[in-house]
Write a protein that holds these residues in place. Sequence first.
Motif, PDB file in Angstrom:
ATOM      1  N   GLY A 159      -4.356   7.166  -2.763  1.00  0.00           N
ATOM      2  CA  GLY A 159      -3.860   5.815  -2.201  1.00  0.00           C
ATOM      3  C   GLY A 159      -3.855   4.719  -3.291  1.00  0.00           C
ATOM      4  N   GLU A 174      -2.360   5.309   4.516  1.00  0.00           N
ATOM      5  CA  GLU A 174      -1.754   3.975   4.368  1.00  0.00           C
ATOM      6  C   GLU A 174      -2.032   2.969   5.542  1.00  0.00           C
ATOM      7  OE1 GLU A 174       2.462   4.822   4.149  1.00  0.00           O
ATOM      8  OE2 GLU A 174       2.445   5.475   1.914  1.00  0.00           O
ATOM      9  N   THR A 187      -5.740   1.844   5.455  1.00  0.00           N
ATOM     10  CA  THR A 187      -5.755   0.879   4.149  1.00  0.00           C
ATOM     11  C   THR A 187      -5.218  -0.381   4.333  1.00  0.00           C
ATOM     12  OG1 THR A 187      -5.589   2.719   2.695  1.00  0.00           O
ATOM     13  CG2 THR A 187      -5.207   0.726   1.752  1.00  0.00           C
ATOM     14  N   GLN A 188      -4.144  -0.545   5.049  1.00  0.00           N
ATOM     15  CA  GLN A 188      -3.537  -1.794   5.292  1.00  0.00           C
ATOM     16  C   GLN A 188      -4.328  -2.541   6.382  1.00  0.00           C
ATOM     17  OE1 GLN A 188       0.129   0.387   6.888  1.00  0.00           O
ATOM     18  NE2 GLN A 188       0.937   0.089   4.973  1.00  0.00           N
ATOM     19  N   LEU A 210     -13.325   0.277   2.938  1.00  0.00           N
ATOM     20  CA  LEU A 210     -12.407   1.096   2.930  1.00  0.00           C
ATOM     21  C   LEU A 210     -12.791   2.402   3.265  1.00  0.00           C
ATOM     22  CD1 LEU A 210      -9.210   1.344   2.103  1.00  0.00           C
ATOM     23  CD2 LEU A 210      -9.878   1.284  -0.070  1.00  0.00           C
ATOM     24  N   ALA A 269      -3.428   0.423  -3.749  1.00  0.00           N
ATOM     25  CA  ALA A 269      -2.805  -0.883  -2.983  1.00  0.00           C
ATOM     26  C   ALA A 269      -2.639  -1.968  -4.238  1.00  0.00           C
ATOM     27  CB  ALA A 269      -3.880  -1.308  -2.188  1.00  0.00           C
ATOM     28  N   LEU A 325     -11.428   5.400   6.001  1.00  0.00           N
ATOM     29  CA  LEU A 325     -10.623   6.417   5.608  1.00  0.00           C
ATOM     30  C   LEU A 325     -11.479   7.673   6.236  1.00  0.00           C
ATOM     31  CD1 LEU A 325      -9.305   5.110   2.257  1.00  0.00           C
ATOM     32  CD2 LEU A 325      -8.172   5.861   4.436  1.00  0.00           C
ATOM     33  N   VAL A 327       0.941  -1.010  -0.094  1.00  0.00           N
ATOM     34  CA  VAL A 327      -0.025  -0.129  -0.058  1.00  0.00           C
ATOM     35  C   VAL A 327       0.786   1.198   0.047  1.00  0.00           C
ATOM     36  CG1 VAL A 327      -1.681   1.304   1.301  1.00  0.00           C
ATOM     37  CG2 VAL A 327      -1.814  -1.136   1.029  1.00  0.00           C
TER      38      VAL A 327
END
Lengths: 359, 359, 359, 359
Positions: free
Chosen positions: A211, A340, A343-344, A232, A213, A236, A151
């Motif tokens: 972002g 990040e 998202t991870q 997601l 991935a 966020l 990511v």
Amino acid sequence: MANSFGTIFRITTFGESHGVGIGVILDGCPAGVPLEASAIQAALDRRRPGQSALTTPRQEADRVQVQSGVFEGLTTGTPISLFIANADQRSDDYAHIAGAYRPSHADYTYDAKYGRRDHRGGGRSSARETAARVAAGAVAAALLAHFGIEVKAYVSAVGEVEVGKSYEELDLSLIDSNPVRCPDPEAAARMEARIRAAQAAHDTVGGVVTGVATGLPPGLGEPVFDKLPAVLGHALLSINAVKGFEFGSGFEGTKLPGSRHNDEFYTDETGRVRTRTNHSGGSQGGISNGQDVYFRVAFKPVATLLQPQQTINQAGEAVTLAGRGRHDACVLPRAVPIVEAMTQLVLADLLLRARANRL
Amino acid sequence: MANSFGTIFRITTFGESHGVGIGVILDGCPAGVPLEASAIQAALDRRRPGQSALTTPRQEADRVQVQSGVFEGLTTGTPISLFIANADQRSDDYAHIAGAYRPSHADYTYDAKYGRRDHRGGGRSSARETAARVAAGAVAAALLAHFGIEVKAYVSAVGEVEVGKSYEELDLSLIDSNPVRCPDPEAAARMEARIRAAQAAHDTVGGVVTGVATGLPPGLGEPVFDKLPAVLGHALLSINAVKGFEFGSGFEGTKLPGSRHNDEFYTDETGRVRTRTNHSGGSQGGISNGQDVYFRVAFKPVATLLQPQQTINQAGEAVTLAGRGRHDACVLPRAVPIVEAMTQLVLADLLLRARANRL
Amino acid sequence: MANSFGTIFRITTFGESHGVGIGVILDGCPAGVPLEASAIQAALDRRRPGQSALTTPRQEADRVQVQSGVFEGLTTGTPISLFIANADQRSDDYAHIAGAYRPSHADYTYDAKYGRRDHRGGGRSSARETAARVAAGAVAAALLAHFGIEVKAYVSAVGEVEVGKSYEELDLSLIDSNPVRCPDPEAAARMEARIRAAQAAHDTVGGVVTGVATGLPPGLGEPVFDKLPAVLGHALLSINAVKGFEFGSGFEGTKLPGSRHNDEFYTDETGRVRTRTNHSGGSQGGISNGQDVYFRVAFKPVATLLQPQQTINQAGEAVTLAGRGRHDACVLPRAVPIVEAMTQLVLADLLLRARANRL
Amino acid sequence: MANSFGTIFRITTFGESHGVGIGVILDGCPAGVPLEASAIQAALDRRRPGQSALTTPRQEADRVQVQSGVFEGLTTGTPISLFIANADQRSDDYAHIAGAYRPSHADYTYDAKYGRRDHRGGGRSSARETAARVAAGAVAAALLAHFGIEVKAYVSAVGEVEVGKSYEELDLSLIDSNPVRCPDPEAAARMEARIRAAQAAHDTVGGVVTGVATGLPPGLGEPVFDKLPAVLGHALLSINAVKGFEFGSGFEGTKLPGSRHNDEFYTDETGRVRTRTNHSGGSQGGISNGQDVYFRVAFKPVATLLQPQQTINQAGEAVTLAGRGRHDACVLPRAVPIVEAMTQLVLADLLLRARANRL
């Protein structure tokens, strides 16, 4: 309630800006993931205040302590506790807001919800809470790395200054080559100037983080409510100051006809299913299709201004308030590791959830 | 996994497009809410196919049956089961896709995830599933009405045709006065023309739905991960074809300086705390502040085209596919009640969750 | 709230005794499990009323309809909806309890909790709800069978009449050889006599069901709060009329010294780790160790009596009440498939959860 | 996964026996609860090792640090973090078990589940984890006190030595008057002798803890899966060494005819609904009825023996193992505050959940 996120790979954060410290408990990380405290620290160092002239001069070392869940360099499958002691709080900087409601801050709504609040440094509503997320994100990144998933995020707009290129046209290895965290050096210079102008005007500026991935296998995302973009987006939009989220073609894509928007399937030379375009942003029906997942996140301008503003106090009386203390004029550079991390965390969770799909 | 949404006021949907039927179980509705099947039916009638020349000619009555949880006209606090039998399926219309992957559809990703799929009518990935959400949303609306909270949505853009006014400048009582569900009659006419043009071209078109919730008390939304916009974004991004979500000032707000973006507090003549502007979109720190909550949702153009497209089949071989059957050229008009329903479900849940805030 | 059970393999039940019907949605079953409606029906037939002279003469066919989640004989990974229409309700039998609180029933507590209740046939508190669990249990059993796990339960005590042998000393293939569902024919005869005596006295009798799960791999059960016995206990204590749960050595084991209670490990001729005794009941530290899991469940005597009892009505006035309608004098024989179903549901869920343990 | 317990009032524990420390995050406590660290410390002092000659001589101060969620003596509604640093670990005492599986311990099952384990002091499977529960229980107790709900537990059996009286016949203010925590002084003396005999024999002994909750309003407990006894059973069966749970009349009640088991309702002089007997244990249909909730919990004898035992090592080879270090011969006295804590946590959660029942 709701200081937890994730279903299997699940975090719970705690702590106030000016209390003893902040931290996170990560439950559900599989056993056997190689995990070094230094990797977590490196992630925190990208988020911490005082790292460049563009960010708040407030100095916080943000040293992480790994308190549990790791033995002889590997995760054990038990909860991982990460703790960051607070330091360099100047609570006096916040005495003036004890009874006043800062505009576009959470002071009023916390009081309205709970009947009281820890006003020091914004208490629980402070963006300091996101340090705990970044620490947990580093653990998620270690898990994802095992499966070849990576990511990256970067600043793609500061105010009206935009990069003007897609992520595929940029060299993402340049993200950390400048304090703005924009991989386009020319745009980065303009963004930096924009932030300095805001600082000079005792004002603030917002922007956009993009972002990406890569390396996702097909199959991540749970229909129908926990579609990949839905989870997601949830993650966020839970970051302080975020006002919008779009993935793939996003809002602009609504203007395309379906015949141009559709992503044609083909089989590449290795036998892998791919699409010729990727307006879908790597997700179809809410499930990853093996293409890159990419998205944009809108951050409003910082609400704390070093100039006088009209507002009210707890008694409802009109008062004038001017921000003191040491604040960012633009959060975008420091928001990159937070985007990040969230998202991870989402991908790690969806990866583990997908294991229940089949016999 | 993940066919449920909500924490206290929680729904679980089930059913495939061409199976016996679809439905929803709503667990956690308080006892004592007046609930008539006719109110649920009215919501479904706004979503059902065949309601105007702008939508698919497929005729489905979508009659709801209330199977449990209501006694003598009031909810009892036990699970409310709402069932909608399927009818008028022409599964033969889908025989051609049994082995082929429609571009930008979920055919490939379902196969990749589960190793199999019910291909008839898109099976579980069909937008037909959203009928169950609309039915449940009507129950949430009944609960919210008790507390004076109202949700409205309308089409604010079709392709590049936009309303060009804020929700406050429009008369929202006109939403259902035209088949587009746009409260600006002049814009509605242009949108209708745009949809007809897409139909004529055997193509499709996307757009934007704007939503507004009024009457919210301060205090709804759970820090830090279940902030009001985060949960709302999750809900709306879980709708088929949605590609983006923004609330309050959204992406445009990132271009304002903080000094113009901040919402100044004041106390109105009734002693109520208000803000002079509402860039925050009714949420500060993720908690409602008593102002209107408003937001925009991006819908991509419909993926099913009545023209040939290149794709592959399950064996990975290139094939040409042309949509058959009866499909919408634009989902926006029918998406309006779905956006309303998901918003109602989110607010009902946050309302009940907020009860745990204080002694 | 709380009409769902399970974390990954998760059921939600709905429906009242005298409404349209009852049912269950099962979310999280992996794709690819062979599933026939006949297997679900067979499980229901073991629970349904009217199956023998020992049970209520109330006749209910309890025909299950599989509404979703299965395609061409295999589960698809989408929610499985199982519906059982109600029939043969004689709501008039319950008119006398509309305003009165039956002793040791849920009439009073439902009114106290919700402010109202569907009194017909006990509404949601009726044991009829467990039919939905049995239907879902049959799906879990199909999943477990794939992994070689089998669950059996039987009646080990009716009132003071006990089997007097451990499960290992019994031939469990005889469970269904008599209407009591006790695999010891001699004890079964005495139990049957005990139940007939209760019937003759217009009274009721309780008892104990013993359950055994075989074929579990080591590793099922999630520390620290979802230990295998904790989740199993939760499941079984949620069955109507259950008053106690013990596993392995249980309450009697508290009287043994540790030196006799400990289960010595050894490696058998095949290299498999085993224990010489099994006071642990197949679980150590809350995680399965590969030995048999066995346990006992206490059922109180049925509360509905065909004799007069003193109680009060909704106004708090003393009234005399006598059960009418058609009721079981002993629920134990019909409780056997319910105990099996809840155990199957727990194990299916723990099996899927355990997949997240390791890389 | 599963280091959390509770739905609204929710705890997450972390930490290993010989790591940096252990702790708990409590999310969902309402704002405004008066909370002093001293009250939490007092609860921990009742659980800590070394408090009497009957318990392990291992000395651990178990000092709690309140890290967040409390401001100016009141809870703020944000997560409460309680941390207890480890001290006095003698990890060397455990070197001999690094590769060996202690009988009836979790060594083998952790290895089987996770592929590795932190063997020092039992790591995460150590009963030390329950200190975190006790700390959280003290917060729950503070919340319950506000509503007039009180929880007490005591040792009612050690091995075959039993109290022989119901909780109503005992003076529960005497619980802490002796090191056994049995409110019957005569029985306490016999129990103490029984524990000393076990110590002298290098053996261990189990027993039973009885718990009582008073002051509950009617309406707590969520049908159908989170019935009060089901959630309570889950909580108590998750405590290390617990083998059984029964409430109200329990296993003995299965031997009564229904006509004697039923609890007759009446209205007392204050107009309150009561029952003349309480075989139901304060719960009917899984919902509190306003009577006392009482129950019994079975604890097996401690598995660690100071005498040689046969077992195997990780390679599957037979080895002889003898416990070293400092261990309890009987955990019952120290289990009392743990039983109280888990009960308090369950009731606090059900109390908050019940708020969603009605408009």
